[in-house]
Design a protein around this motif. Structure first.
Motif, PDB file in Angstrom:
ATOM      1  N   LEU A 162      -5.330  -4.262  -8.522  1.00 19.32           N
ATOM      2  CA  LEU A 162      -5.169  -2.857  -8.133  1.00 19.32           C
ATOM      3  C   LEU A 162      -6.459  -2.292  -7.564  1.00 19.32           C
ATOM      4  O   LEU A 162      -7.547  -2.567  -8.062  1.00 19.32           O
ATOM      5  CB  LEU A 162      -4.745  -2.013  -9.337  1.00 19.32           C
ATOM      6  N   THR A 163      -6.292  -1.508  -6.511  1.00 18.83           N
ATOM      7  CA  THR A 163      -7.395  -0.736  -5.943  1.00 18.83           C
ATOM      8  C   THR A 163      -6.889   0.685  -5.734  1.00 18.83           C
ATOM      9  O   THR A 163      -5.935   0.892  -4.982  1.00 18.83           O
ATOM     10  CB  THR A 163      -7.865  -1.325  -4.604  1.00 18.83           C
ATOM     11  N   TYR A 164      -7.484   1.642  -6.422  1.00 23.62           N
ATOM     12  CA  TYR A 164      -7.121   3.059  -6.285  1.00 23.62           C
ATOM     13  C   TYR A 164      -8.329   3.810  -5.727  1.00 23.62           C
ATOM     14  O   TYR A 164      -9.446   3.663  -6.226  1.00 23.62           O
ATOM     15  CB  TYR A 164      -6.748   3.697  -7.621  1.00 23.62           C
ATOM     16  N   ARG A 165      -8.106   4.607  -4.706  1.00 25.49           N
ATOM     17  CA  ARG A 165      -9.175   5.421  -4.130  1.00 25.49           C
ATOM     18  C   ARG A 165      -8.687   6.861  -3.972  1.00 25.49           C
ATOM     19  O   ARG A 165      -7.574   7.080  -3.508  1.00 25.49           O
ATOM     20  CB  ARG A 165      -9.579   4.885  -2.748  1.00 25.49           C
TER      21      ARG A 165
ATOM     22  N   GLN B 113      -5.071   5.430 -15.408  1.00 20.58           N
ATOM     23  CA  GLN B 113      -6.062   5.225 -14.370  1.00 20.58           C
ATOM     24  C   GLN B 113      -5.705   5.981 -13.104  1.00 20.58           C
ATOM     25  O   GLN B 113      -6.587   6.518 -12.416  1.00 20.58           O
ATOM     26  CB  GLN B 113      -6.205   3.724 -14.059  1.00 20.58           C
ATOM     27  N   VAL B 114      -4.399   6.035 -12.790  1.00 16.21           N
ATOM     28  CA  VAL B 114      -3.957   6.816 -11.630  1.00 16.21           C
ATOM     29  C   VAL B 114      -4.382   8.268 -11.797  1.00 16.21           C
ATOM     30  O   VAL B 114      -4.965   8.889 -10.897  1.00 16.21           O
ATOM     31  CB  VAL B 114      -2.426   6.717 -11.455  1.00 16.21           C
TER      32      VAL B 114
ATOM     33  N   THR C 218       0.838  -1.199   0.000  1.00 19.11           N
ATOM     34  CA  THR C 218       0.000   0.000   0.000  1.00 19.11           C
ATOM     35  C   THR C 218       0.866   1.240   0.000  1.00 19.11           C
ATOM     36  O   THR C 218       1.915   1.271   0.641  1.00 19.11           O
ATOM     37  CB  THR C 218      -0.916   0.017   1.244  1.00 19.11           C
TER      38      THR C 218
ATOM     39  N   VAL D 262      -8.228   8.695 -11.536  1.00 19.35           N
ATOM     40  CA  VAL D 262      -8.721   8.644 -10.156  1.00 19.35           C
ATOM     41  C   VAL D 262      -8.452   9.974  -9.459  1.00 19.35           C
ATOM     42  O   VAL D 262      -9.310  10.517  -8.764  1.00 19.35           O
ATOM     43  CB  VAL D 262      -8.063   7.477  -9.385  1.00 19.35           C
ATOM     44  N   TYR D 263      -7.238  10.527  -9.663  1.00 16.60           N
ATOM     45  CA  TYR D 263      -6.892  11.785  -8.988  1.00 16.60           C
ATOM     46  C   TYR D 263      -7.662  12.964  -9.566  1.00 16.60           C
ATOM     47  O   TYR D 263      -8.155  13.816  -8.832  1.00 16.60           O
ATOM     48  CB  TYR D 263      -5.389  12.047  -9.086  1.00 16.60           C
TER      49      TYR D 263
ATOM     50  N   GLN E 211      -3.274   3.689  -2.928  1.00 17.19           N
ATOM     51  CA  GLN E 211      -3.153   2.596  -3.870  1.00 17.19           C
ATOM     52  C   GLN E 211      -2.836   1.315  -3.110  1.00 17.19           C
ATOM     53  O   GLN E 211      -1.961   1.295  -2.238  1.00 17.19           O
ATOM     54  CB  GLN E 211      -2.027   2.854  -4.874  1.00 17.19           C
TER      55      GLN E 211
ATOM     56  N   MET F 254      -4.385  10.200  -3.235  1.00 14.78           N
ATOM     57  CA  MET F 254      -5.047   8.924  -3.460  1.00 14.78           C
ATOM     58  C   MET F 254      -4.285   7.823  -2.736  1.00 14.78           C
ATOM     59  O   MET F 254      -3.108   7.986  -2.383  1.00 14.78           O
ATOM     60  CB  MET F 254      -5.135   8.610  -4.958  1.00 14.78           C
TER      61      MET F 254
END
Length: 891
Positions: free
Chosen positions: A362-365, A329-330, A282, A333-334, A378, A376
């Motif tokens: 992958l999990t991006y929040r 995708q990064v 993480t 998300v941002y 990751q 974010m």
């Protein structure tokens, strides 16, 4: 005749200058005396240019106008010729330049037909664009109404008399009113409390007066949900004169977010700790540059780097990600705040020195603070081996099989009674339905969650609301997975449920992460309970929200009682005020807290001394997230310390008496020692007088040595007395100009300088705080030494320079005194400032060996120091460091 000609010329000029086409036509008849066409008698220049042919006269009108096509123009002109009624009509035609529109007017003049033609193409296009714009505007209006009435936010408009001129559906629902009941009425008439209405009216006045928006937060009751907290903004609407004619407002329900903020603040610091304790790789990125703010050891191991990458941009650490799908995708998300969850994502990157393909779940929040995306988080779990193994298997089984079920989400539909479930594409592996129709409750809900599921389903069916639930499922291999199901009702025009549309996401990893965090918190509490000290934590405002078991064992208080009311009663009454004042001063200043106080033992009722310390825990932006504190029992140490303080005080008094006795002894000794020396010199002088002219050369030399030894004894006694007084006599700090000090020394040493031919060079020496007498003595001794230790037949040259520097946060003057004398060896540097130290023969150079010791004492009393360097027969350099300002006024 001439006038007629001129009039014809004028008419022709006007005819040809007309902005439109003008044609004069003569009727052509059939044998039955019916008009069938026209003969062109005259065209103006506009028509000639338009047909691009000057040979038009006497030709048929239908032939000349053949490029337009159709019979409409000819028919309209014949109709005018037959009836005498003026015709107005439009005609469209196409050519290589596009679509054109012409407007015609046919007028009967005597036996002739006069036709005017105007090109209205641009006008037609403008009309079409206007019509299209009106259609689009109407469409936008419908869209606007859909958005405004579809949003949960409250949208409304005030006139300048505080009356509502518009309220959207959400606001009317909150009031429990229809538009007819609410529009045109004021705040109080629509149920606002007096204070609330008065506040908004003043704000409307402010918007109108200042012509700018204002924003605020308020709490008031909702017709269905009770009292809620709202964030609102009022914006002015200007007319064409720039005056405010209306005030538009929007209000958003922030009750849940306010409640969430409090929980977030409590858990934020624990979240940071959990990042490092979670087993999944993480990292946390912050800012527009996506800087690595936190990264756990699992992620560091996975990418093959160390903690030196903290604070670096992610793209600088892994530049090979540029342009890759995962990097897109990064950024998405941002920039857009859309979460990203995807399994088995291909990421080529350089982990071991060469670029290779890796696969990750992958999990991006996005991290959102105050409504803004600030970073974010990751989570990446490497599944390269699993993916490669499965790819090999799939390739061997069926190379051309489409991966329709690659999605981790299951999408399905169900009938209105929630009985028959039919999965759509994707998610077959999650449900195990294989695309077949199944009973949702039987096949998709773990028995332990069945009762809750039935309750929520019934509620959604009755309320026609969205169903949401986290629950477990049992897969075909008997493994249990956590999913999040969200099912939306599809209604017909009669608001009747016709079917349900649902999706289920696998949230097993998130659940496992939550369990890890919960287990970590429990381990922290267990560890804290093993520590012998009292351990406590507090919120940023100082509210104590946790004690370990040691606190309850000592105080005998009930567990889970926090805040001032739990720990203040345990304080000694004499310590309460000072402890509270010091603690909340630290909280307000955000500085560390340390204090000694007494706490009552809940069993023995005795008070023990404790040392309490607390540190603020801050995030990367420096904001305090919570406080971590300890209380250590120092009762025994406190008792020992008090005894030691008494002992030290007694010893100090003894040392003071001893110093006074030594000072008295130095004065007495100096006077008592001088007396026998004085008698020696007296009797030696008398002996010289008595034996005048009777002493031989050897005896005379012995007598001179007795005189020299006696003088040196006098000098040494004075030196000892001065050295003892340097620490005893305090001096007041004043402003001292070192230029004036050196000038006075030059005057006092004038004879010695003239005798040796010496010179002192100095300029722009500093003005500092110090004891004038002592500083004079310091530089007098150094300059006198330079004269005394000059080389034979070489005039002494003494140079004094100064510069300013910052040392230990203080302005400091560094003064160097350099000469060209006999110097000294470098290995003697450490001894030169020792008391009674002489580096040269006492027979050749006078002195007591105390001069440089005095210099060292004086420099140190001023908070400075002195050092020396030299080379034999090359001279010496003394460097004195003195502060510009004294911390104490007595030196």
């Amino acid at each position: 005749m001439m006038e007629l000609i001129n009039n014809l010329d004028l008419l022709k000029t006007a005819f040809n200058a007309a902005p439109n086409g003008i044609a004069v036509l003569k009727s052509l008849y059939t044998t039955k005396n019916k008009i069938e066409d026209f003969s062109v008698l005259l065209f103006n220049d506009y028509f000639i240019n338009w047909i691009n042919n000057e040979d038009y006269k006497e030709k048929r009108f239908s032939k000349v106008f053949s490029k337009i096509g159709g019979n409409t123009i000819l028919e309209k002109c014949i109709e005018t010729a037959e009836t005498g009624i003026t015709s107005h009509f439009e005609q469209c035609y196409d050519d290589e330049r596009g679509n054109h529109w012409l407007k015609f007017t046919a007028v009967m003049q005597d036996e002739l037909v006069v036709v005017t033609m105007e090109d209205i193409t641009e006008k037609k296009h403008a009309e079409n664009e206007l019509n299209n714009a009106l259609i689009e505007a109407e469409k936008q209006k419908r869209l606007y109404n859909s958005i405004i009435n579809g949003t949960p936010d409250l949208v409304y408009v005030f006139d300048l008399d505080y009356k509502f001129t518009y309220a959207n559906k959400a606001l009317l629902t909150m009031w429990g009113k229809s538009a007819e009941e609410a529009i045109g009425r004021g705040l109080i008439e629509n149920g606002y409390e007096d204070w609330h209405a008065e506040m908004h009216e003043k704000e409307i006045d402010t918007v109108v007066a200042e012509k700018k928006a204002i924003r605020g937060t308020v709490s008031f009751p909702h017709a269905e949900l009770g009292r809620r907290i709202y964030d609102y903004i009022f914006v002015p609407v200007f007319n064409e004169k720039g005056e405010v004619e209306l005030v538009v407002g929007t209000t958003r329900d922030i009750t849940e977010s306010k409640q969430a903020e409090e929980k977030l603040q409590q858990s934020e610091s624990r979240f940071r700790k959990m990042i490092h304790q979670t087993p999944a790789p993480t990292l946390v990125l912050k800012g527009d540059d996506l800087i690595i703010e936190q990264i756990n050891k699992q992620m560091l191991q996975m990418i093959g780097r160390g903690e030196e990458i903290i604070g670096m941009r992610l793209i600088d650490v892994l530049p090979e990600l540029e342009g890759q799908y995962v990097w897109e995708q990064v950024l998405k998300v941002y920039n857009e705040g859309i979460p990203f969850d995807q399994s088995e994502v291909l990421v080529p990157h350089n982990r071991t020195g060469e670029l290779k393909n890796y696969y990750y779940n992958l999990t991006y929040r996005p991290l959102i603070e105050e409504g803004q995306i600030t970073g974010m988080i990751q989570v990446a779990v490497e599944v390269t081996e699993q993916v490669e193994a499965r790819q090999k298997m799939e390739k061997s089984e069926n190379r051309f099989r489409a991966l329709v079920n690659a999605s981790s989400d299951l999408v399905y539909r169900m009938d209105a009674d929630w009985m028959v479930m039919q999965s759509l594409e994707g998610g077959g592996r999650l449900s195990g339905t294989g695309g077949h129709s199944v009973n949702w409750l039987d096949k998709f809900v773990h028995p332990s969650d069945l009762e809750q599921a039935v309750h929520l389903i019934s509620k959604s069916i009755v309320e026609k609301s969205i169903f949401e639930m986290e629950h477990r499922i049992i897969k075909e291999d008997d493994s249990v997975r956590w999913v999040f199901s969200r099912v939306v009702p599809i209604l017909d025009e009669k608001e009747k449920i016709v079917e349900w549309f649902g999706a289920a996401s696998d949230i097993t990893s998130q659940k496992e992460l939550q369990n890890v965090i919960a287990e970590s918190e429990e381990k922290f509490r267990q560890l804290a309970d093993l520590v012998p000290q009292i351990i406590w934590t507090a919120q940023p405002d100082g509210f104590v929200d946790y004690f370990n078991s040691r606190w309850y064992e000592y105080t005998d208080l009930n567990e889970h009682e926090f805040g001032d009311s739990s720990w203040v009663p345990a304080l000694h009454p004499d310590d309460v005020y000072d402890v509270l004042r010091t603690w909340y001063q630290s909280v307000n200043a955000g500085s560390s807290y340390q204090m000694e106080f007494r706490l009552k033992n809940g069993i023995s009722k005795e008070y023990h001394w404790f040392l309490s310390k607390a540190l603020p825990i801050r995030d990367k932006e420096g904001i305090i997230t919570n406080w971590f504190g300890t209380c250590t029992d120092i009762h025994e140490q406190k008792s020992i310390t008090e005894k030691l303080e008494i002992l030290v005080a007694d010893r100090t008094k003894e040392l003071q008496r001893s110093n006074d006795d030594l000072q008295q002894f130095a004065h007495v000794a100096s006077h008592d020692l001088k007396e026998p020396v004085r008698k020696i010199k007296t009797f030696v002088s008398r002996l010289e007088n008595h034996l005048e002219n009777q002493l031989d050369e050897s005896t005379t030399r012995y007598v001179e040595r007795i005189h020299v030894a006696a003088d040196r004894m006098f000098t040494m006694i004075d030196g000892v007395l001065a050295y003892s007084k340097i620490n005893a006599d305090s001096q007041k700090a004043t402003i001292v100009d070192l230029n004036e000090v050196i000038k006075s020394i030059e005057t006092d040493l004038e004879i010695s300088l003239q005798k040796t031919g010496g010179n002192i060079y100095y300029q722009e020496l500093p003005v500092i705080e110090g004891a004038s007498v002592l500083l004079y003595q310091l530089f007098y001794n150094l300059i006198n030494n330079s004269i005394k230790f000059a080389k034979e037949n070489v005039p002494p040259l003494i140079t004094i320079n100064a510069k300013e520097q910052i040392e230990g946060g203080r302005r400091t003057a560094v003064i160097t005194v350099e000469d060209n004398g006999i110097g000294f060896d470098l290995d003697q540097t450490g001894r030169i400032f020792e008391t009674f130290t002489r580096l040269n023969s006492k027979d050749r150079y006078e002195g007591t060996g105390l001069g440089l010791s005095l210099c060292k004492k004086i420099a140190e009393r001023h908070g400075g120091n002195i050092t020396a360097t030299g080379i034999a027969d090359k001279g010496a350099v003394f460097s004195i460091t003195l502060p510009f300002e004294q911390r104490e006024k007595d030196i």
